[in-house]
Scaffold this active site. Structure first.
Site, PDB file in Angstrom:
ATOM      1  N   LYS A 238      -4.576  -2.586  -4.286  1.00 36.57           N
ATOM      2  CA  LYS A 238      -4.987  -2.371  -4.894  1.00 36.57           C
ATOM      3  C   LYS A 238      -6.452  -1.216  -3.561  1.00 36.57           C
ATOM      4  O   LYS A 238      -6.165  -1.769  -3.091  1.00 36.57           O
ATOM      5  CB  LYS A 238      -6.545  -3.681  -4.840  1.00 36.57           C
ATOM      6  CG  LYS A 238      -7.992  -3.166  -5.559  1.00 36.57           C
ATOM      7  CD  LYS A 238      -8.784  -3.903  -5.404  1.00 36.57           C
ATOM      8  CE  LYS A 238      -9.858  -3.060  -5.739  1.00 36.57           C
ATOM      9  NZ  LYS A 238     -10.646  -3.638  -5.846  1.00 36.57           N
ATOM     10  N   GLN A 239      -6.141   0.267  -4.222  1.00 37.42           N
ATOM     11  CA  GLN A 239      -6.374   1.035  -3.369  1.00 37.42           C
ATOM     12  C   GLN A 239      -7.912   2.115  -5.116  1.00 37.42           C
ATOM     13  O   GLN A 239      -7.442   1.611  -5.124  1.00 37.42           O
ATOM     14  CB  GLN A 239      -5.554   2.430  -2.987  1.00 37.42           C
ATOM     15  CG  GLN A 239      -5.804   2.960  -2.849  1.00 37.42           C
ATOM     16  CD  GLN A 239      -7.008   2.566  -1.026  1.00 37.42           C
ATOM     17  OE1 GLN A 239      -7.822   3.125  -1.326  1.00 37.42           O
ATOM     18  NE2 GLN A 239      -5.671   2.699   0.148  1.00 37.42           N
TER      19      GLN A 239
END
Length: 350
Positions: A238-239
């Site tokens: 997740k970014q």
């Protein structure tokens, strides 16, 4: 089909939907699809139960069977305080409302804290995949400090029936070395118990702001954070979506190559996000982007983020505050608007 021009504006829609990527060609990417788990995880050393639990997430909800993910994350009660997070819609002080929102919206999984998921585990763990977030930054220390500390154990995730664990590392932070060691060990233990691993691969350092520009979401910095995330065997990364570039050059640290800025990226947000995907082993590990905070134009912002992620070769969105800080029926519609982007065959990889 959604009228993206009406929602986003003609110029923005054309910039995103009319873009053709000239940087990293899509043929080099491992793209999401119905056989994504088979193609990218069967050849790895992940234990069989990990692969089964990954497939469980990919098969659940409205996006089941597509290779894309829509995850509801609600750990903001710790990360941003419960008052700041839930006062706009107090029903979400009750953990059951969080899980019900994820189910009603048709999410692939719900990610939350030990307390939230444990309080309703026997009622819901078999109805929607659970992802236990095991570490958090809390805001009760005065003056405020920023550090990810362990609130839960991998064993607790396993015992409540979670299919995955999630954790955050603040790459670049003065405590990042400790966080890397802690999370790496936790991910190894989670894999041994058959659970998948998801890393919130965030950057944090006051020095990442230079001459009035915030490079915390620069493509080069977040790309390297992604590369460190997959190094410790995150199964999903997740970014925050990249908003600019050139952090390494502006701040003047680490190492980079001019081709990162002249050949591998451009100013288009799709190309910036594609560089993030490339750093996840060219998509062998899926990139899901953050939905961001709640604001005035949540619907348009969420759809825009989804279009960028999908066209870049990403795997989906993990969206919380935009959804739960409004009435549940509106939150459901917002989440499903994002899912509709991934279901829309007219929105293709650039």
């Amino acid at each position: 089909m959604t009228d993206y021009a009406k929602l986003l504006g003609e110029e923005t829609a054309q910039q995103l939907l009319g873009h053709s990527c000239k940087t990293i060609d899509k043929s080099k990417l491992h793209l999401p699809g119905p056989d994504y788990v088979d193609q990218n995880f069967l050849q790895t050393d992940r234990p069989i139960p990990v692969i089964r639990n990954l497939q469980t997430m990919f098969d659940h909800g409205r996006l089941g069977g597509t290779g894309f993910l829509s995850i509801l994350p609600v750990d903001q009660g710790i990360e941003h305080t419960a008052g700041a997070s839930f006062a706009p819609n107090p029903i979400y002080f009750d953990p059951e409302s969080i899980v019900q929102l994820a189910i009603e919206a048709g999410c692939n999984a719900v990610a939350s804290t030990l307390g939230v998921l444990a309080s309703v585990a026997r009622k819901y763990a078999h109805k929607i995949p659970f992802m236990l977030k095991i570490n958090h930054n809390e805001l009760m220390t005065y003056p405020n400090t920023y550090d990810q500390i362990m609130f839960a154990t991998v064993e607790q995730a396993y015992e409540m029936g979670a299919v995955a664990v999630g954790a955050t590392i603040y790459f670049g932070h003065e405590t990042s070395d400790r966080q890397i060691i802690e999370v790496s060990r936790a991910f190894e233990a989670a894999h041994a118990m058959g659970m998948a691993t998801v890393l919130w691969a965030y950057t944090r350092n006051d020095g990442f702001k230079k001459d009035g520009v915030d490079y915390h979401t620069a493509a080069d910095l977040t790309g390297q954070a992604n590369h460190l995330a997959v190094t410790i065997k995150a199964d999903i990364v997740k970014q925050k979506q990249a908003t600019n570039n050139g952090g390494f050059k502006a701040v003047g640290f680490a190492k980079t190559d001019e081709k990162v800025y002249t050949e591998l990226t451009s100013d288009n947000p799709i190309d910036l996000t594609r560089y993030q995907v490339a750093n996840c082993y060219m998509g062998r590990i899926g990139l899901i982007n953050s939905g961001g905070g709640s604001g005035k134009n949540d619907h348009a912002d969420a759809v825009r983020t989804a279009i960028i992620n999908k066209r870049a070769g990403g795997m989906g969105l993990i969206m919380g505050r935009k959804a739960f800080q409004r009435p549940m029926d509106e939150g459901v519609k917002l989440i499903q608007s994002v899912q509709d982007v991934y279901l829309d065959k007219a929105v293709t990889v650039a």
